[in-house]
Design a protein around this motif. Sequence first.
Motif, PDB file in Angstrom:
ATOM      1  N   ASN A 103      42.011  60.834  -0.051  1.00  0.00           N
ATOM      2  CA  ASN A 103      42.264  61.925  -0.993  1.00  0.00           C
ATOM      3  C   ASN A 103      43.733  62.368  -0.938  1.00  0.00           C
ATOM      4  O   ASN A 103      44.045  63.548  -0.885  1.00  0.00           O
ATOM      5  CB  ASN A 103      41.309  63.088  -0.745  1.00  0.00           C
ATOM      6  N   LYS A 104      44.624  61.363  -0.855  1.00  0.00           N
ATOM      7  CA  LYS A 104      46.083  61.524  -0.858  1.00  0.00           C
ATOM      8  C   LYS A 104      46.630  62.207   0.396  1.00  0.00           C
ATOM      9  O   LYS A 104      47.792  62.591   0.433  1.00  0.00           O
ATOM     10  CB  LYS A 104      46.550  62.256  -2.116  1.00  0.00           C
ATOM     11  N   LYS A 105      45.805  62.342   1.433  1.00  0.00           N
ATOM     12  CA  LYS A 105      46.270  62.926   2.698  1.00  0.00           C
ATOM     13  C   LYS A 105      46.286  61.842   3.765  1.00  0.00           C
ATOM     14  O   LYS A 105      45.313  61.099   3.935  1.00  0.00           O
ATOM     15  CB  LYS A 105      45.348  64.063   3.140  1.00  0.00           C
ATOM     16  N   GLU A 106      47.390  61.773   4.502  1.00  0.00           N
ATOM     17  CA  GLU A 106      47.506  60.800   5.582  1.00  0.00           C
ATOM     18  C   GLU A 106      46.456  61.074   6.653  1.00  0.00           C
ATOM     19  O   GLU A 106      46.210  62.216   7.029  1.00  0.00           O
ATOM     20  CB  GLU A 106      48.906  60.870   6.200  1.00  0.00           C
ATOM     21  N   VAL A 107      45.831  59.991   7.125  1.00  0.00           N
ATOM     22  CA  VAL A 107      44.769  60.110   8.120  1.00  0.00           C
ATOM     23  C   VAL A 107      45.325  59.785   9.502  1.00  0.00           C
ATOM     24  O   VAL A 107      45.979  58.759   9.691  1.00  0.00           O
ATOM     25  CB  VAL A 107      43.598  59.150   7.788  1.00  0.00           C
ATOM     26  N   ASN A 108      45.061  60.655  10.456  1.00  0.00           N
ATOM     27  CA  ASN A 108      45.431  60.411  11.853  1.00  0.00           C
ATOM     28  C   ASN A 108      44.297  59.615  12.490  1.00  0.00           C
ATOM     29  O   ASN A 108      43.158  60.077  12.533  1.00  0.00           O
ATOM     30  CB  ASN A 108      45.644  61.734  12.583  1.00  0.00           C
ATOM     31  N   GLU A 109      44.608  58.426  12.978  1.00  0.00           N
ATOM     32  CA  GLU A 109      43.607  57.553  13.589  1.00  0.00           C
ATOM     33  C   GLU A 109      44.030  57.194  15.017  1.00  0.00           C
ATOM     34  O   GLU A 109      44.513  56.098  15.273  1.00  0.00           O
ATOM     35  CB  GLU A 109      43.419  56.289  12.755  1.00  0.00           C
ATOM     36  N   PRO A 110      43.828  58.098  15.974  1.00  0.00           N
ATOM     37  CA  PRO A 110      44.288  57.855  17.344  1.00  0.00           C
ATOM     38  C   PRO A 110      43.632  56.654  18.009  1.00  0.00           C
ATOM     39  O   PRO A 110      44.225  56.057  18.910  1.00  0.00           O
ATOM     40  CB  PRO A 110      43.928  59.155  18.073  1.00  0.00           C
ATOM     41  N   TYR A 111      42.465  56.262  17.573  1.00  0.00           N
ATOM     42  CA  TYR A 111      41.762  55.111  18.138  1.00  0.00           C
ATOM     43  C   TYR A 111      42.440  53.783  17.781  1.00  0.00           C
ATOM     44  O   TYR A 111      42.059  52.739  18.293  1.00  0.00           O
ATOM     45  CB  TYR A 111      40.291  55.108  17.694  1.00  0.00           C
ATOM     46  N   LEU A 112      43.460  53.813  16.920  1.00  0.00           N
ATOM     47  CA  LEU A 112      44.162  52.589  16.518  1.00  0.00           C
ATOM     48  C   LEU A 112      45.457  52.328  17.276  1.00  0.00           C
ATOM     49  O   LEU A 112      46.105  51.313  17.048  1.00  0.00           O
ATOM     50  CB  LEU A 112      44.472  52.644  15.014  1.00  0.00           C
ATOM     51  N   LYS A 113      45.863  53.237  18.155  1.00  0.00           N
ATOM     52  CA  LYS A 113      47.180  53.142  18.800  1.00  0.00           C
ATOM     53  C   LYS A 113      47.432  51.773  19.429  1.00  0.00           C
ATOM     54  O   LYS A 113      48.481  51.166  19.220  1.00  0.00           O
ATOM     55  CB  LYS A 113      47.350  54.240  19.854  1.00  0.00           C
ATOM     56  N   GLU A 114      46.478  51.290  20.213  1.00  0.00           N
ATOM     57  CA  GLU A 114      46.668  49.997  20.890  1.00  0.00           C
ATOM     58  C   GLU A 114      46.799  48.857  19.883  1.00  0.00           C
ATOM     59  O   GLU A 114      47.665  47.987  20.011  1.00  0.00           O
ATOM     60  CB  GLU A 114      45.481  49.741  21.833  1.00  0.00           C
ATOM     61  N   ASN A 115      45.963  48.879  18.842  1.00  0.00           N
ATOM     62  CA  ASN A 115      46.023  47.825  17.827  1.00  0.00           C
ATOM     63  C   ASN A 115      47.294  47.908  16.990  1.00  0.00           C
ATOM     64  O   ASN A 115      47.834  46.878  16.586  1.00  0.00           O
ATOM     65  CB  ASN A 115      44.788  47.892  16.921  1.00  0.00           C
ATOM     66  N   GLU A 116      47.774  49.112  16.708  1.00  0.00           N
ATOM     67  CA  GLU A 116      49.029  49.270  15.964  1.00  0.00           C
ATOM     68  C   GLU A 116      50.189  48.666  16.739  1.00  0.00           C
ATOM     69  O   GLU A 116      51.056  48.003  16.162  1.00  0.00           O
ATOM     70  CB  GLU A 116      49.293  50.745  15.674  1.00  0.00           C
ATOM     71  N   LYS A 117      50.205  48.892  18.047  1.00  0.00           N
ATOM     72  CA  LYS A 117      51.252  48.333  18.899  1.00  0.00           C
ATOM     73  C   LYS A 117      51.214  46.802  18.864  1.00  0.00           C
ATOM     74  O   LYS A 117      52.245  46.146  18.691  1.00  0.00           O
ATOM     75  CB  LYS A 117      51.073  48.842  20.331  1.00  0.00           C
ATOM     76  N   ASP A 118      50.022  46.235  18.990  1.00  0.00           N
ATOM     77  CA  ASP A 118      49.880  44.774  18.958  1.00  0.00           C
ATOM     78  C   ASP A 118      50.316  44.202  17.612  1.00  0.00           C
ATOM     79  O   ASP A 118      50.987  43.164  17.553  1.00  0.00           O
ATOM     80  CB  ASP A 118      48.430  44.369  19.243  1.00  0.00           C
ATOM     81  N   ALA A 119      49.942  44.873  16.515  1.00  0.00           N
ATOM     82  CA  ALA A 119      50.335  44.401  15.185  1.00  0.00           C
ATOM     83  C   ALA A 119      51.851  44.466  15.008  1.00  0.00           C
ATOM     84  O   ALA A 119      52.458  43.535  14.476  1.00  0.00           O
ATOM     85  CB  ALA A 119      49.629  45.225  14.107  1.00  0.00           C
ATOM     86  N   ALA A 120      52.481  45.537  15.476  1.00  0.00           N
ATOM     87  CA  ALA A 120      53.930  45.679  15.366  1.00  0.00           C
ATOM     88  C   ALA A 120      54.642  44.584  16.149  1.00  0.00           C
ATOM     89  O   ALA A 120      55.630  44.011  15.676  1.00  0.00           O
ATOM     90  CB  ALA A 120      54.365  47.058  15.861  1.00  0.00           C
ATOM     91  N   GLU A 121      54.127  44.271  17.352  1.00  0.00           N
ATOM     92  CA  GLU A 121      54.722  43.194  18.155  1.00  0.00           C
ATOM     93  C   GLU A 121      54.595  41.849  17.454  1.00  0.00           C
ATOM     94  O   GLU A 121      55.432  40.971  17.641  1.00  0.00           O
ATOM     95  CB  GLU A 121      54.068  43.143  19.535  1.00  0.00           C
ATOM     96  N   ALA A 122      53.528  41.684  16.648  1.00  0.00           N
ATOM     97  CA  ALA A 122      53.333  40.440  15.898  1.00  0.00           C
ATOM     98  C   ALA A 122      54.077  40.461  14.563  1.00  0.00           C
ATOM     99  O   ALA A 122      54.013  39.502  13.799  1.00  0.00           O
ATOM    100  CB  ALA A 122      51.841  40.209  15.661  1.00  0.00           C
ATOM    101  N   GLY A 123      54.768  41.580  14.268  1.00  0.00           N
ATOM    102  CA  GLY A 123      55.535  41.682  13.036  1.00  0.00           C
ATOM    103  C   GLY A 123      54.692  41.886  11.793  1.00  0.00           C
ATOM    104  O   GLY A 123      55.060  41.454  10.710  1.00  0.00           O
ATOM    105  N   GLN A 124      53.557  42.541  11.944  1.00  0.00           N
ATOM    106  CA  GLN A 124      52.707  42.783  10.788  1.00  0.00           C
ATOM    107  C   GLN A 124      52.178  44.216  10.805  1.00  0.00           C
ATOM    108  O   GLN A 124      52.307  44.919  11.800  1.00  0.00           O
ATOM    109  CB  GLN A 124      51.539  41.791  10.741  1.00  0.00           C
ATOM    110  N   LEU A 125      51.613  44.629   9.677  1.00  0.00           N
ATOM    111  CA  LEU A 125      50.977  45.937   9.590  1.00  0.00           C
ATOM    112  C   LEU A 125      49.534  45.825  10.050  1.00  0.00           C
ATOM    113  O   LEU A 125      48.873  44.828   9.771  1.00  0.00           O
ATOM    114  CB  LEU A 125      51.009  46.453   8.152  1.00  0.00           C
ATOM    115  N   LEU A 126      49.037  46.848  10.716  1.00  0.00           N
ATOM    116  CA  LEU A 126      47.639  46.837  11.137  1.00  0.00           C
ATOM    117  C   LEU A 126      46.723  46.960   9.925  1.00  0.00           C
ATOM    118  O   LEU A 126      45.726  46.262   9.808  1.00  0.00           O
ATOM    119  CB  LEU A 126      47.352  47.967  12.138  1.00  0.00           C
TER     120      LEU A 126
END
Length: 183
Positions: A103-126
């Motif tokens: 609904n046009k509001k950014e969602v805080n998803e703290p359970y994704l932190k580890e996966n976001e880090k891994d995706a960034a290291e792989a050069g991609q968006l989660l």
Amino acid sequence: MSEQNIKEKNSALEWIKPILIAIGIVLIIRMFLFEPYLVRGESMNPTLEDGERLFVNKTVKFIGEIEKGDIIIIDGENERYVKRVLGLPGDTLQAKNGILFINKKEVNEPYLKENEKDAAEAGQLLTDDFGPVEVPENEIFVMGDNRTNSLDSRNGLGLINKKRIIGKSEFVFFPFNEVGKTE
């Protein structure tokens, strides 16, 4: 019939009744209240890992409501899926530059932190860009926490009719070092 035979028969009946009652109770609990579920695949890593066993609360179908953030079990054609609820009827979901908006509001998803880090290291968006997707009545939008490796509402499962929800994940009971509430 001798008195001994009658006593043996009565003794056997005394054992059979509680066993049948116990089996009946277990079947009722499993059909309507709780059911064990084996996690298969990596779509919910690291929240839930392949091989973990959890209890599914089936009462949510009868007396509860599904909420955003709940982890649910979905009945598929040939298998069951475990996913996180992100969109409810009336919600509009969209992802831009790896960020989920509801609904046009950014969602805080703290359970994704580890996966976001891994995706960034792989050069991609989660979370790849998608949407906007509006969720109609009696449907929900789901995604796995391991967004780079998840079949979900974005890419194959589509929107999920509420009738396909088996129940809500409550807690992991095996392996024992992982016992605890799922979030």
